[in-house]
Scaffold this motif. Structure first.
Motif, PDB file in Angstrom:
ATOM      1  N   THR A 276       3.845  16.980  -2.051  1.00  0.00           N
ATOM      2  CA  THR A 276       4.334  15.855  -2.851  1.00  0.00           C
ATOM      3  C   THR A 276       5.655  15.165  -2.149  1.00  0.00           C
ATOM      4  OG1 THR A 276       5.933  17.204  -4.089  1.00  0.00           O
ATOM      5  CG2 THR A 276       3.608  16.954  -4.731  1.00  0.00           C
ATOM      6  N   ARG A 277       6.093  13.999  -2.842  1.00  0.00           N
ATOM      7  CA  ARG A 277       7.177  13.268  -2.146  1.00  0.00           C
ATOM      8  C   ARG A 277       6.869  12.986  -0.589  1.00  0.00           C
ATOM      9  NH1 ARG A 277      11.854  13.481  -5.087  1.00  0.00           N
ATOM     10  NH2 ARG A 277      13.235  13.169  -3.427  1.00  0.00           N
ATOM     11  N   GLU A 278       5.708  12.338  -0.235  1.00  0.00           N
ATOM     12  CA  GLU A 278       5.239  12.305   1.079  1.00  0.00           C
ATOM     13  C   GLU A 278       5.099  10.627   1.164  1.00  0.00           C
ATOM     14  OE1 GLU A 278       2.134  14.289   2.476  1.00  0.00           O
ATOM     15  OE2 GLU A 278       0.748  13.135   1.230  1.00  0.00           O
ATOM     16  N   ILE A 279       5.371  10.080   2.224  1.00  0.00           N
ATOM     17  CA  ILE A 279       4.963   8.680   2.587  1.00  0.00           C
ATOM     18  C   ILE A 279       4.210   8.813   3.874  1.00  0.00           C
ATOM     19  CG2 ILE A 279       5.764   6.532   3.319  1.00  0.00           C
ATOM     20  CD1 ILE A 279       8.323   6.987   2.002  1.00  0.00           C
ATOM     21  N   SER A 280       2.834   8.136   3.890  1.00  0.00           N
ATOM     22  CA  SER A 280       1.907   8.321   5.026  1.00  0.00           C
ATOM     23  C   SER A 280       1.020   6.875   5.294  1.00  0.00           C
ATOM     24  CB  SER A 280       0.803   9.561   4.673  1.00  0.00           C
ATOM     25  OG  SER A 280       0.230   9.190   3.552  1.00  0.00           O
ATOM     26  N   GLY A 281       0.182   7.056   6.162  1.00  0.00           N
ATOM     27  CA  GLY A 281      -0.635   6.059   6.559  1.00  0.00           C
ATOM     28  C   GLY A 281      -1.899   6.193   6.821  1.00  0.00           C
ATOM     29  N   HIS A 282      -2.556   6.002   7.938  1.00  0.00           N
ATOM     30  CA  HIS A 282      -3.774   6.309   8.548  1.00  0.00           C
ATOM     31  C   HIS A 282      -4.929   5.892   7.768  1.00  0.00           C
ATOM     32  CE1 HIS A 282      -6.868   9.360  10.211  1.00  0.00           C
ATOM     33  NE2 HIS A 282      -7.277   9.535   8.737  1.00  0.00           N
ATOM     34  N   TYR A 283      -5.119   5.673   6.366  1.00  0.00           N
ATOM     35  CA  TYR A 283      -6.306   5.215   5.751  1.00  0.00           C
ATOM     36  C   TYR A 283      -6.562   4.005   5.861  1.00  0.00           C
ATOM     37  CZ  TYR A 283      -6.917  10.132   4.217  1.00  0.00           C
ATOM     38  OH  TYR A 283      -7.206  11.395   4.061  1.00  0.00           O
ATOM     39  N   HIS A 284      -5.277   3.118   6.140  1.00  0.00           N
ATOM     40  CA  HIS A 284      -5.678   1.310   6.227  1.00  0.00           C
ATOM     41  C   HIS A 284      -6.008   0.898   4.859  1.00  0.00           C
ATOM     42  CE1 HIS A 284      -6.286   1.375  10.878  1.00  0.00           C
ATOM     43  NE2 HIS A 284      -5.765   2.502  10.495  1.00  0.00           N
ATOM     44  N   PRO A 285      -5.460   1.513   3.576  1.00  0.00           N
ATOM     45  CA  PRO A 285      -6.139   1.232   2.347  1.00  0.00           C
ATOM     46  C   PRO A 285      -6.279  -0.352   2.142  1.00  0.00           C
ATOM     47  CG  PRO A 285      -3.684   1.981   2.166  1.00  0.00           C
ATOM     48  CD  PRO A 285      -4.159   1.997   3.508  1.00  0.00           C
ATOM     49  N   LYS A 286      -7.094  -0.842   1.402  1.00  0.00           N
ATOM     50  CA  LYS A 286      -7.472  -2.201   0.931  1.00  0.00           C
ATOM     51  C   LYS A 286      -8.105  -2.031  -0.412  1.00  0.00           C
ATOM     52  CE  LYS A 286     -12.007  -2.702   2.968  1.00  0.00           C
ATOM     53  NZ  LYS A 286     -12.679  -3.891   4.189  1.00  0.00           N
ATOM     54  N   ALA A 287      -7.873  -3.208  -1.067  1.00  0.00           N
ATOM     55  CA  ALA A 287      -8.473  -3.342  -2.549  1.00  0.00           C
ATOM     56  C   ALA A 287      -9.177  -4.472  -2.623  1.00  0.00           C
ATOM     57  CB  ALA A 287      -7.212  -3.199  -3.549  1.00  0.00           C
ATOM     58  N   ARG A 288     -10.252  -4.707  -3.180  1.00  0.00           N
ATOM     59  CA  ARG A 288     -11.064  -5.923  -3.408  1.00  0.00           C
ATOM     60  C   ARG A 288     -10.762  -6.121  -5.009  1.00  0.00           C
ATOM     61  NH1 ARG A 288     -14.732  -8.642  -1.262  1.00  0.00           N
ATOM     62  NH2 ARG A 288     -14.671  -7.113   0.579  1.00  0.00           N
ATOM     63  N   VAL A 289     -10.409  -7.566  -5.374  1.00  0.00           N
ATOM     64  CA  VAL A 289      -9.978  -7.697  -6.437  1.00  0.00           C
ATOM     65  C   VAL A 289     -10.667  -9.490  -6.722  1.00  0.00           C
ATOM     66  CG1 VAL A 289      -7.748  -6.969  -6.625  1.00  0.00           C
ATOM     67  CG2 VAL A 289      -7.786  -9.085  -5.444  1.00  0.00           C
ATOM     68  N   ALA A 290     -10.852  -9.787  -8.001  1.00  0.00           N
ATOM     69  CA  ALA A 290     -11.479 -10.905  -8.297  1.00  0.00           C
ATOM     70  C   ALA A 290     -10.367 -12.235  -8.549  1.00  0.00           C
ATOM     71  CB  ALA A 290     -12.382 -10.928  -9.431  1.00  0.00           C
ATOM     72  N   LEU A 291     -10.561 -13.240  -7.913  1.00  0.00           N
ATOM     73  CA  LEU A 291      -9.291 -14.171  -7.978  1.00  0.00           C
ATOM     74  C   LEU A 291     -10.143 -15.584  -8.128  1.00  0.00           C
ATOM     75  CD1 LEU A 291      -6.417 -14.957  -8.102  1.00  0.00           C
ATOM     76  CD2 LEU A 291      -6.446 -15.256  -5.662  1.00  0.00           C
ATOM     77  N   ARG A 292      -9.851 -16.484  -9.031  1.00  0.00           N
ATOM     78  CA  ARG A 292     -10.494 -17.643  -9.237  1.00  0.00           C
ATOM     79  C   ARG A 292     -12.086 -17.781  -8.964  1.00  0.00           C
ATOM     80  NH1 ARG A 292      -5.782 -18.948  -6.461  1.00  0.00           N
ATOM     81  NH2 ARG A 292      -4.247 -19.807  -7.641  1.00  0.00           N
ATOM     82  N   GLY A 293     -12.733 -16.716  -9.501  1.00  0.00           N
ATOM     83  CA  GLY A 293     -14.147 -16.690  -9.376  1.00  0.00           C
ATOM     84  C   GLY A 293     -14.790 -16.062  -8.125  1.00  0.00           C
ATOM     85  N   ARG A 294     -13.433 -15.707  -7.237  1.00  0.00           N
ATOM     86  CA  ARG A 294     -13.953 -15.050  -5.907  1.00  0.00           C
ATOM     87  C   ARG A 294     -13.628 -13.736  -5.814  1.00  0.00           C
ATOM     88  NH1 ARG A 294     -12.226 -18.263  -1.067  1.00  0.00           N
ATOM     89  NH2 ARG A 294     -10.093 -18.212  -1.932  1.00  0.00           N
ATOM     90  N   SER A 295     -14.351 -13.073  -4.885  1.00  0.00           N
ATOM     91  CA  SER A 295     -13.853 -11.624  -4.781  1.00  0.00           C
ATOM     92  C   SER A 295     -13.308 -11.662  -3.321  1.00  0.00           C
ATOM     93  CB  SER A 295     -15.305 -10.666  -4.628  1.00  0.00           C
ATOM     94  OG  SER A 295     -14.985  -9.564  -4.235  1.00  0.00           O
ATOM     95  N   LEU A 296     -11.998 -10.907  -3.561  1.00  0.00           N
ATOM     96  CA  LEU A 296     -11.122 -11.139  -2.170  1.00  0.00           C
ATOM     97  C   LEU A 296     -10.754  -9.569  -1.846  1.00  0.00           C
ATOM     98  CD1 LEU A 296      -8.837 -13.971  -2.845  1.00  0.00           C
ATOM     99  CD2 LEU A 296     -10.940 -14.186  -1.499  1.00  0.00           C
ATOM    100  N   SER A 297     -10.681  -9.141  -0.639  1.00  0.00           N
ATOM    101  CA  SER A 297     -10.435  -7.937  -0.170  1.00  0.00           C
ATOM    102  C   SER A 297      -8.828  -8.042   0.523  1.00  0.00           C
ATOM    103  CB  SER A 297     -11.410  -7.245   0.929  1.00  0.00           C
ATOM    104  OG  SER A 297     -10.784  -6.043   1.161  1.00  0.00           O
ATOM    105  N   ARG A 298      -7.859  -7.373  -0.162  1.00  0.00           N
ATOM    106  CA  ARG A 298      -6.515  -7.251   0.499  1.00  0.00           C
ATOM    107  C   ARG A 298      -6.048  -5.951   0.918  1.00  0.00           C
ATOM    108  NH1 ARG A 298      -3.204 -11.539  -2.338  1.00  0.00           N
ATOM    109  NH2 ARG A 298      -4.489 -13.295  -2.168  1.00  0.00           N
TER     110      ARG A 298
END
Length: 226
Positions: free
Chosen positions: A145-167
């Protein structure tokens, strides 16, 4: 440039639109997965030819974050170079651009799975580093616990103005914080994939990159959402 302040492990951090993490109380800036030299590595291994500009583009973005935060310490959270050979084969322009960024501050290269060994560009090379009880490592340890890491390159897909965007996004819960990939030529892993949905606790948030960054509940596959 707007940032999003948030609390993790009792400390206030700032998510920057670039994907950098600022910790003002410690005078610290953290970035993950720069993957410098990726175009050279792909050409060397017979892969697709990419324009060899990603190093300077990534470092130009880092220079802006350093100028904005004036950190005493910079932590590069692993996979800073696409492999050990890429670190040694950096073009002269990219190598020379690193020098002024590193000058006058503590610079820590955390070992990643792509760049496990020391490189000749200076700074301090460590497997992990702990500051104020928070450990920085490349790959999250599910038992910690209490850790900060990287590695996975996380991204999320969300709907915005009727479009699906990956950020690209940060992921944060009460145990850990996962940074997005900072480098120009880096893909991403959707945060509804088992590798991330299994790692992050219920109630985890995704902080989507943008100006300003935006926090929302971490998207999960329907079977994970209960």
């Amino acid at each position: 440039m707007n940032t999003l302040p948030f609390t993790f492990a009792g400390e206030t951090f700032h998510a920057r639109p670039s994907g950098a993490l600022s910790w003002p109380a410690q005078g610290l800036l953290c970035v993950s997965d720069l993957h410098l030299g990726k175009s050279e590595r792909m050409a060397r291994r017979g892969g697709p030819m990419l324009p060899p500009y990603e190093g300077m583009e990534t470092l130009a973005k880092l220079a802006e974050d350093i100028a904005a935060t004036d950190p005493k310490t910079v932590i590069c959270l692993g996979d800073s170079f696409d492999d050990s050979a890429a670190a040694e084969a950096l073009d002269e322009e990219t190598s020379e651009a690193l020098g002024p960024l590193m000058a006058g501050r503590r610079w820590i290269w955390i070992e990643g799975n792509h760049d496990p060994g020391p490189v000749s560009v200076g700074g301090t090379h460590l497997a992990t580093v702990t500051l104020a009880g928070i450990t920085f490592r490349h790959i999250a340890d599910p038992e910690k616990t209490r850790e900060i890491s990287g590695h996975y390159h996380p991204k999320a897909r969300v709907a915005l103005r009727g479009r699906s965007l990956s950020r690209r996004c940060f992921l944060v819960d009460d145990r850990r914080l996962v940074l997005p990939a900072y480098g120009t030529y880096t893909g991403g892993l959707s945060c509804d994939r088992p590798e991330l949905s299994g790692l992050m606790a219920p109630g985890a948030r995704a902080i989507l990159l943008g100006d300003p960054p935006v926090a929302l509940p971490m998207p999960r596959a329907r079977r994970d959402a209960g």
